[in-house]
Design an enzyme around this catalytic site. Sequence first.
Site, PDB file in Angstrom:
ATOM      1  N   ARG A  17      -0.131  -8.938  13.501  1.00 23.60           N
ATOM      2  CA  ARG A  17      -0.723  -7.952  12.583  1.00 23.60           C
ATOM      3  C   ARG A  17      -1.588  -8.641  11.530  1.00 23.60           C
ATOM      4  NH1 ARG A  17       4.521  -5.193  10.640  1.00 23.60           N
ATOM      5  NH2 ARG A  17       3.186  -4.015   9.237  1.00 23.60           N
ATOM      6  N   ARG A  37      11.593  -1.518  10.883  1.00 26.45           N
ATOM      7  CA  ARG A  37      10.501  -1.082  11.747  1.00 26.45           C
ATOM      8  C   ARG A  37      10.370  -2.010  12.947  1.00 26.45           C
ATOM      9  NH1 ARG A  37       5.265   0.343   8.139  1.00 26.45           N
ATOM     10  NH2 ARG A  37       4.251  -0.954   9.717  1.00 26.45           N
ATOM     11  N   LYS A  63       0.836  -1.214   0.000  1.00 26.77           N
ATOM     12  CA  LYS A  63       0.000   0.000   0.000  1.00 26.77           C
ATOM     13  C   LYS A  63       0.870   1.263   0.000  1.00 26.77           C
ATOM     14  CE  LYS A  63      -2.065  -1.065   3.884  1.00 26.77           C
ATOM     15  NZ  LYS A  63      -1.345  -2.321   4.201  1.00 26.77           N
ATOM     16  N   ARG A  79      -9.510   1.089   9.040  1.00 28.94           N
ATOM     17  CA  ARG A  79      -9.014  -0.247   9.343  1.00 28.94           C
ATOM     18  C   ARG A  79     -10.024  -1.051  10.148  1.00 28.94           C
ATOM     19  NH1 ARG A  79      -3.324   0.521   8.878  1.00 28.94           N
ATOM     20  NH2 ARG A  79      -2.057  -1.175   9.528  1.00 28.94           N
ATOM     21  N   ARG A  97      11.894  -5.676   4.921  1.00 27.63           N
ATOM     22  CA  ARG A  97      11.714  -4.245   4.628  1.00 27.63           C
ATOM     23  C   ARG A  97      12.716  -3.378   5.413  1.00 27.63           C
ATOM     24  NH1 ARG A  97       5.955  -1.638   5.350  1.00 27.63           N
ATOM     25  NH2 ARG A  97       6.080  -2.719   7.344  1.00 27.63           N
TER      26      ARG A  97
HETATM   27  P1  AP5 Z   1       4.875  -1.610   1.798  1.00 25.75           P
HETATM   28  O1  AP5 Z   1       4.587  -0.777   0.600  1.00 25.75           O
HETATM   29  O2  AP5 Z   1       5.555  -0.958   2.954  1.00 25.75           O
HETATM   30  O3  AP5 Z   1       3.544  -2.345   2.274  1.00 25.75           O
HETATM   31  P2  AP5 Z   1       2.335  -1.800   3.146  1.00 25.75           P
HETATM   32  O4  AP5 Z   1       1.109  -2.480   2.665  1.00 25.75           O
HETATM   33  O5  AP5 Z   1       2.327  -0.297   3.158  1.00 25.75           O
HETATM   34  O6  AP5 Z   1       2.762  -2.389   4.548  1.00 25.75           O
HETATM   35  P3  AP5 Z   1       2.690  -1.775   6.003  1.00 25.75           P
HETATM   36  O7  AP5 Z   1       3.395  -2.743   6.906  1.00 25.75           O
HETATM   37  O8  AP5 Z   1       3.208  -0.357   6.035  1.00 25.75           O
HETATM   38  O9  AP5 Z   1       1.198  -1.784   6.274  1.00 25.75           O
HETATM   39  P4  AP5 Z   1       0.520  -1.837   7.613  1.00 25.75           P
HETATM   40  O10 AP5 Z   1      -0.859  -1.623   7.175  1.00 25.75           O
HETATM   41  O11 AP5 Z   1       0.716  -2.988   8.485  1.00 25.75           O
HETATM   42  O12 AP5 Z   1       1.280  -0.678   8.440  1.00 25.75           O
HETATM   43  P5  AP5 Z   1       0.882   0.792   8.846  1.00 25.75           P
HETATM   44  O13 AP5 Z   1       2.092   1.596   8.807  1.00 25.75           O
HETATM   45  O14 AP5 Z   1      -0.333   1.275   8.132  1.00 25.75           O
HETATM   46  O15 AP5 Z   1       5.749  -2.858   1.312  1.00 25.75           O
HETATM   47  C1  AP5 Z   1       6.276  -3.790   2.249  1.00 25.75           C
HETATM   48  C2  AP5 Z   1       7.653  -4.317   1.753  1.00 25.75           C
HETATM   49  O16 AP5 Z   1       7.448  -5.048   0.544  1.00 25.75           O
HETATM   50  C3  AP5 Z   1       8.677  -3.217   1.423  1.00 25.75           C
HETATM   51  O17 AP5 Z   1       9.958  -3.651   1.767  1.00 25.75           O
HETATM   52  C4  AP5 Z   1       8.551  -3.046  -0.101  1.00 25.75           C
HETATM   53  O18 AP5 Z   1       9.769  -2.599  -0.656  1.00 25.75           O
HETATM   54  C5  AP5 Z   1       8.213  -4.488  -0.521  1.00 25.75           C
HETATM   55  N1  AP5 Z   1       7.376  -4.541  -1.711  1.00 25.75           N
HETATM   56  C6  AP5 Z   1       6.363  -3.709  -2.054  1.00 25.75           C
HETATM   57  N2  AP5 Z   1       5.814  -4.084  -3.217  1.00 25.75           N
HETATM   58  C7  AP5 Z   1       6.496  -5.214  -3.609  1.00 25.75           C
HETATM   59  C8  AP5 Z   1       6.399  -6.071  -4.737  1.00 25.75           C
HETATM   60  N3  AP5 Z   1       5.495  -5.877  -5.690  1.00 25.75           N
HETATM   61  N4  AP5 Z   1       7.251  -7.119  -4.784  1.00 25.75           N
HETATM   62  C9  AP5 Z   1       8.178  -7.331  -3.825  1.00 25.75           C
HETATM   63  N5  AP5 Z   1       8.324  -6.543  -2.747  1.00 25.75           N
HETATM   64  C10 AP5 Z   1       7.488  -5.489  -2.639  1.00 25.75           C
HETATM   65  O19 AP5 Z   1       0.420   0.564  10.372  1.00 25.75           O
HETATM   66  C11 AP5 Z   1       1.332   0.242  11.400  1.00 25.75           C
HETATM   67  C12 AP5 Z   1       0.618   0.228  12.731  1.00 25.75           C
HETATM   68  O20 AP5 Z   1       0.066   1.525  13.022  1.00 25.75           O
HETATM   69  C13 AP5 Z   1      -0.581  -0.725  12.843  1.00 25.75           C
HETATM   70  O21 AP5 Z   1      -0.190  -2.043  13.166  1.00 25.75           O
HETATM   71  C14 AP5 Z   1      -1.386  -0.066  13.963  1.00 25.75           C
HETATM   72  O22 AP5 Z   1      -0.836  -0.321  15.238  1.00 25.75           O
HETATM   73  C15 AP5 Z   1      -1.210   1.417  13.660  1.00 25.75           C
HETATM   74  N6  AP5 Z   1      -2.241   1.949  12.752  1.00 25.75           N
HETATM   75  C16 AP5 Z   1      -2.044   2.478  11.511  1.00 25.75           C
HETATM   76  N7  AP5 Z   1      -3.203   2.854  10.971  1.00 25.75           N
HETATM   77  C17 AP5 Z   1      -4.167   2.554  11.873  1.00 25.75           C
HETATM   78  C18 AP5 Z   1      -5.576   2.682  11.866  1.00 25.75           C
HETATM   79  N8  AP5 Z   1      -6.245   3.185  10.811  1.00 25.75           N
HETATM   80  N9  AP5 Z   1      -6.255   2.253  12.959  1.00 25.75           N
HETATM   81  C19 AP5 Z   1      -5.621   1.752  14.034  1.00 25.75           C
HETATM   82  N10 AP5 Z   1      -4.285   1.591  14.098  1.00 25.75           N
HETATM   83  C20 AP5 Z   1      -3.562   1.991  13.020  1.00 25.75           C
END
Ligand code: AP5
Length: 215
Positions: A167, A156, A13, A88, A123
């Site tokens: 997660r 991270r 994402k 979410r 990552r």
């Molecule tokens: P990446 O693009 O970083 O993937 P992502 O889907 O953004 O993954 P996240 O871990 O950031 O999502 P998340 O939803 O768990 O975390 P968030 O920060 O929102 O890609 C991942 C890896 O894969 C990278 O190394 C990239 O290079 C690689 N990659 C990408 N595309 C690829 C491809 N095609 N092929 C190969 N490799 C590839 O949330 C973190 C925490 O914050 C949550 O756990 C929660 O505690 C809190 N939080 C955030 N939002 C909320 C909310 N709305 N409500 C409550 N808590 C929240």
Amino acid sequence: MNIILLGPPGSGKGTQAKMLMEVYTIPQISTGDILRAAVANQTALGKQAKECMHKGALVPDELVVRIVEERLKERDCGRGFILDGFPRTVAQAEALDRLNIKIEAAVNVEVGNDELMKRLTGRRTCRTCGAMYHIYFNPPRRDGVCDTCNGELYQRDDDKEETIQTRLVVYEQQTNPLISWYQKKNIVYSVDGIGTVQEIFGRITEALKKAGLSA
Ligand code: AP5
């Protein structure tokens, strides 16, 4: 042009949102990035969010809704925005509805758990500019150093195997139900999230065209 990116942790994402932001010239709003900055700056919000994030649990709805509500009032959201990691939970989606914001497309990026685990454990992110790398799929030229700004790359806190497992379970239980929630509104566009970053970007932009959204 108001877009939601749905999809499990590691589905790409953040990677795709940054590319979409360039092409559609609308901002990426990542609640994860906002919360991580708050934790790093030890703000009141950061102190409340830290423990949940560390465990891989969700931060309470009311905190996150408040962040998004404030962010959406900023001028750069006037032409639209890409929500990355929000909503979410169904409660968050209902809160978005109460703000009277029309969402045109909820793009659901589909990736299986084995691949998600590989992506997340490998990552690395630049502490200075936020550029994203992967130790196998997209390694930096120099180990631990950002190609773009020479910043330090870090792993991270929640990208440890055990926390990733949590997660993924949290995603299944609390976020996956949003797919059918948005299907009822007829705005879900599911794309295969396996392939190169460019291939997936192509699938997403095609899906957005079907939704009537062109750059
Ligand atoms: P990446 O693009 O970083 O993937 P992502 O889907 O953004 O993954 P996240 O871990 O950031 O999502 P998340 O939803 O768990 O975390 P968030 O920060 O929102 O890609 C991942 C890896 O894969 C990278 O190394 C990239 O290079 C690689 N990659 C990408 N595309 C690829 C491809 N095609 N092929 C190969 N490799 C590839 O949330 C973190 C925490 O914050 C949550 O756990 C929660 O505690 C809190 N939080 C955030 N939002 C909320 C909310 N709305 N409500 C409550 N808590 C929240």
